[in-house]
Design a protein around this motif. Structure first.
Motif: not given
Length: 507
Positions: A114-132
């Protein structure tokens, strides 16, 4: 390039990227979205995290069932109600617990959608200070049904939405929030098997009810599980290495709680340590060195290890953003007022935070609100951890907020302390469970520094004390307000009346 519907690489942009969908993560996402930010929330398991699926919610559901069982015994033994407990239908109990969890889970997912949050399933890792980078990514079915997913305000024009498995690179315009939580600490040689050796994450999901349990760890989690199993008829031994259980609480809280647990037949061994343990075919055999230096052998059907939790940072690749953890695995903020890390644009919430953060779900909610509002350009007040309540949902319960007497004195404060047993008021006699109210205040009628409760239902009584401590009230401020009679909270009012020099029933 897409092959047979599998997305091998895609890029997208959002204002905020939250890694981890537990209480800290989803509260950050909901608040940020409410403030008009485009939010991506990455979760590799289930939204809600440990608290919803393996901790707070299912354990409190089971503890409520335990209260009902205890009530039958009290009715028979104390009130002359000739009730008996035939048996516990474990499958029915579990079904009710799981229904509560499932409904909460669906509710949180609905809020996010309802809030419009885009939920993504998966494993995240940082590739930089602003990138994932998110691998194995795929959106939730609910999100795929949302027509705004691929064209969310602020998303990169033409960017593909994460609706099929693949690898996605996200860039955060405003910031990244780390909220990957924690897992139970395990002991070498005692790896959990889900049946004989369990942790707090899987204790409720082990098969059936054991006849005996050895609980290692006398913090809030260990005490709650010891209490639950005792209510369900198990013989329980509780072993804590510190000189008292719930060692982070006020000493009088520990004393009253220990008395209550022992009265229920729980063998509380504080100042004890595990020497070794052997996993048997149908249980465990352990040797414990007691506080008196004696060696005891304890056999139990189940060993429950509750010796703390450790932050989960594996796979995050913190180094890619110039971040490290401390020696305990925590991500230490460079700015506690904003929970901002040493990497500009990256914030941290929840169990990744070291003390003075509390590792409690409700503290994570507050942290999520703080970070979301910071990323939206607001100036929220920092989280005051001393004013966050702490609760142990055992029987008896404990609830505290603010400083213990020892902590206050260690900080050089001159204090005045007043303690009153709950049985000194009529409703406390009705409940008959013992307990107390303890208030620590600055001497001479000064600021209230801490309030500590032990007894039945005190988890529902702590909110008043939270406001008292959080708003820097003095005993005279509280004494002006009338507490209902007869109630357990009346004891809180009586303690403050006495501190204010207006004592009524307390001598």
């Amino acid at each position: 390039m897409n092959t047979r519907g599998v997305n091998t690489q895609a890029t997208d942009t959002a204002d905020v990227i939250v890694i981890g969908g537990g209480t800290g993560g989803y509260s950050t996402a909901l608040r940020a979205a409410a403030l008009g930010l485009d939010v991506v929330l990455v979760e590799r398991d289930r939204i809600g995290g440990t608290c919803l699926h393996r901790g707070c919610i299912p354990s409190k559901a089971m503890l409520h069932a335990a209260e009902l069982v205890d009530g039958i015994a009290e009715a028979r033994e104390r009130w002359g109600v000739k009730a008996t407990l035939d048996s516990v239908d474990w499958a029915a109990l579990v079904a009710t617990r799981d229904d509560i969890v499932a409904r909460n889970h669906k509710g949180v997912e609905a809020h996010l959608a309802h809030a419009g949050v885009r939920v993504v399933r998966g494993s995240a890792r940082l590739t930089g200070a602003r990138t994932v980078r998110v691998e194995g990514a795929g959106s939730t079915p609910e999100a795929r049904a949302d027509s705004t997913l691929g064209a969310h305000a602020g998303s990169t024009p033409g960017a593909q939405s994460p609706s099929v498995p693949g690898v996605y690179d996200f860039t955060a315009r405003r910031g990244i929030v780390l909220a990957t939580g924690s897992r139970p600490r395990v002991l070498p040689g005692l790896e959990p098997d889900g049946r004989r050796v369990v942790t707090s994450d899987d204790a409720l999901f082990a098969p059936g009810l054991p006849a005996s349990v050895l609980v290692l760890g006398g913090g809030a989690i260990g005490v709650e599980y010891a209490s639950f199993h005792r209510s369900m008829g198990a013989e329980v031994t509780l072993v804590e290495a510190a000189d008292r259980i719930v060692p982070l609480e006020d000493g009088d809280v520990s004393r009253h709680l220990t008395r209550g647990l022992k009265k229920r037949g729980i063998d509380v061994q504080a100042g004890a340590r595990l020497l070794d343990a052997e996993v048997l075919e149908n249980g465990v055999r352990a040797r414990v060195r007691t506080v008196r230096g004696e060696t005891r052998t304890v056999e139990a059907e189940r060993l429950l290890v509750a010796v703390g939790r450790v932050p989960v940072t594996e796979g995050l690749d913190l180094a890619a953003a110039g971040l490290t953890t401390d020696e305990r695995g925590f991500v230490v903020p460079a700015d506690w007022n904003r929970l901002r890390t040493a990497a500009p644009g990256i914030h941290v919430v929840g169990d990744l935070l070291p003390p003075p953060a509390l590792g409690l779900a409700h503290a994570s909610f507050a942290e999520g609100l703080l970070v979301a509002e910071t990323l939206a350009g607001l100036r929220p007040a920092p989280v005051d951890y001393a004013a966050v309540p702490r609760v142990t949902y055992s029987s008896p319960q404990t609830a505290s907020v603010g400083l213990s007497e020892t902590e206050a004195r260690a900080r050089g404060r001159e204090v005045e302390v007043n303690t009153m047993p709950l049985t000194a008021v009529a409703k406390g006699m009705v409940h008959g469970g013992g307990g107390m109210v303890k208030v620590v205040a600055e001497a001479g009628g000064g600021q209230v520094l801490g309030v500590h409760l032990v007894g039945p239902n005190v988890s529902e009584m702590i909110a008043e004390s939270q406001l008292i401590v959080g708003w820097d009230a003095e005993p005279s401020d509280v004494a002006r307000h009338v507490h209902a009679h007869p109630t357990l909270s009346e004891a809180v009012g009586e303690v403050f009346l006495t501190l204010a020099g207006r004592g009524l029933h307390q001598q």
